[in-house]
Design an enzyme around this catalytic site. Structure first.
Site, PDB file in Angstrom:
ATOM      1  N   ASP A 290      31.038  34.766 109.630  1.00 34.07           N
ATOM      2  CA  ASP A 290      30.117  35.401 110.268  1.00 34.07           C
ATOM      3  C   ASP A 290      28.875  35.327 109.594  1.00 34.07           C
ATOM      4  O   ASP A 290      28.701  36.063 108.540  1.00 34.07           O
ATOM      5  CB  ASP A 290      30.729  36.775 110.577  1.00 34.07           C
ATOM      6  CG  ASP A 290      29.514  37.719 111.356  1.00 34.07           C
ATOM      7  OD1 ASP A 290      28.904  37.215 112.101  1.00 34.07           O
ATOM      8  OD2 ASP A 290      29.431  39.098 110.873  1.00 34.07           O
TER       9      ASP A 290
ATOM     10  N   GLU B 290      30.702  31.806 113.973  1.00 38.30           N
ATOM     11  CA  GLU B 290      29.897  32.342 115.168  1.00 38.30           C
ATOM     12  C   GLU B 290      28.601  31.754 115.405  1.00 38.30           C
ATOM     13  O   GLU B 290      27.679  31.606 114.659  1.00 38.30           O
ATOM     14  CB  GLU B 290      29.741  33.892 114.891  1.00 38.30           C
ATOM     15  CG  GLU B 290      29.423  34.619 116.230  1.00 38.30           C
ATOM     16  CD  GLU B 290      29.561  35.998 115.903  1.00 38.30           C
ATOM     17  OE1 GLU B 290      28.624  36.727 116.450  1.00 38.30           O
ATOM     18  OE2 GLU B 290      30.651  36.569 115.470  1.00 38.30           O
TER      19      GLU B 290
ATOM     20  N   ASP C  89      31.699  42.905 108.688  1.00 36.72           N
ATOM     21  CA  ASP C  89      31.338  41.804 108.521  1.00 36.72           C
ATOM     22  C   ASP C  89      32.350  40.766 108.468  1.00 36.72           C
ATOM     23  O   ASP C  89      32.658  39.807 108.877  1.00 36.72           O
ATOM     24  CB  ASP C  89      30.208  41.442 107.453  1.00 36.72           C
ATOM     25  CG  ASP C  89      28.936  42.062 107.846  1.00 36.72           C
ATOM     26  OD1 ASP C  89      28.290  41.710 108.744  1.00 36.72           O
ATOM     27  OD2 ASP C  89      28.550  42.886 106.952  1.00 36.72           O
TER      28      ASP C  89
END
Length: 177
Positions: A12, A71, A143
């Site tokens: 991420d 992502e 996160d």
């Protein structure tokens, strides 16, 4: 013949905090390996990117993933923030490619759909489902949970519970259009 075990690194990307999560997929079974964050602090941009690159290289070296799931960046209201996030994302891609790993990308909508069953789920819902799916004692940080969710999405073939078709679509404001 049993399916081979595949180790997946989910990332991420973020300029201040880059979450990571490592899982293993063995058939339909998922196992937690590790998760955490690479924190780059408040240094100048070049030093932050260097910290992210070094941190991800260390994680790749230690956990030896075979695939990377990342992502996709979405367009933010603030162009400068979008550009900075894109640079952090590019650094994460470079760390993976430099290690010879294939990289797959997923929108936040795809990741949430795969893990929660709702593409508009809240962060707390993602954290709780990651905890449940991986049998963790507690919920990971936001996160780390997002990174683990990205790895889970990839392990499920990127289709997840809702089987979101994405061919022929593009991302606009974080949504498929």
């Amino acid at each position: 013949m049993p399916a081979p075990t595949v180790r997946i690194l989910g990332i991420d990307p973020g300029l201040r905090v880059t979450g990571f999560g490592v899982i293993e997929k063995n058939g339909a079974s998922l196992s937690y390996i590790a998760s955490g964050c690479v924190k780059s602090g408040d240094a100048d941009l070049a030093d932050r990117l260097k910290t992210i690159l070094a941190g991800l290289r260390e994680i790749i070296g230690e956990h030896r993933p075979q695939q990377v799931a990342l992502e996709k960046v979405f367009v933010n209201v603030n162009p400068a923030s979008t550009l900075a996030l894109g640079q952090a994302r590019g650094t994460a891609i470079c760390a993976a490619v430099d290690a010879g790993l294939p990289v797959s990308e997923y929108t936040a909508l795809q990741v949430k759909q795969a893990v929660v069953g709702n593409g508009h789920a809240k962060k707390g819902q993602v954290q709780e489902m990651v905890k449940r799916l991986l049998g963790l004692a507690g919920a990971p940080s936001a996160d780390a949970a997002d990174a683990l969710a990205c790895a889970i999405c990839h392990a499920h073939g990127g289709q997840g519970l809702g089987a979101i078709p994405t061919r022929g679509f593009r991302v606009k404001r974080g949504r498929l259009v």
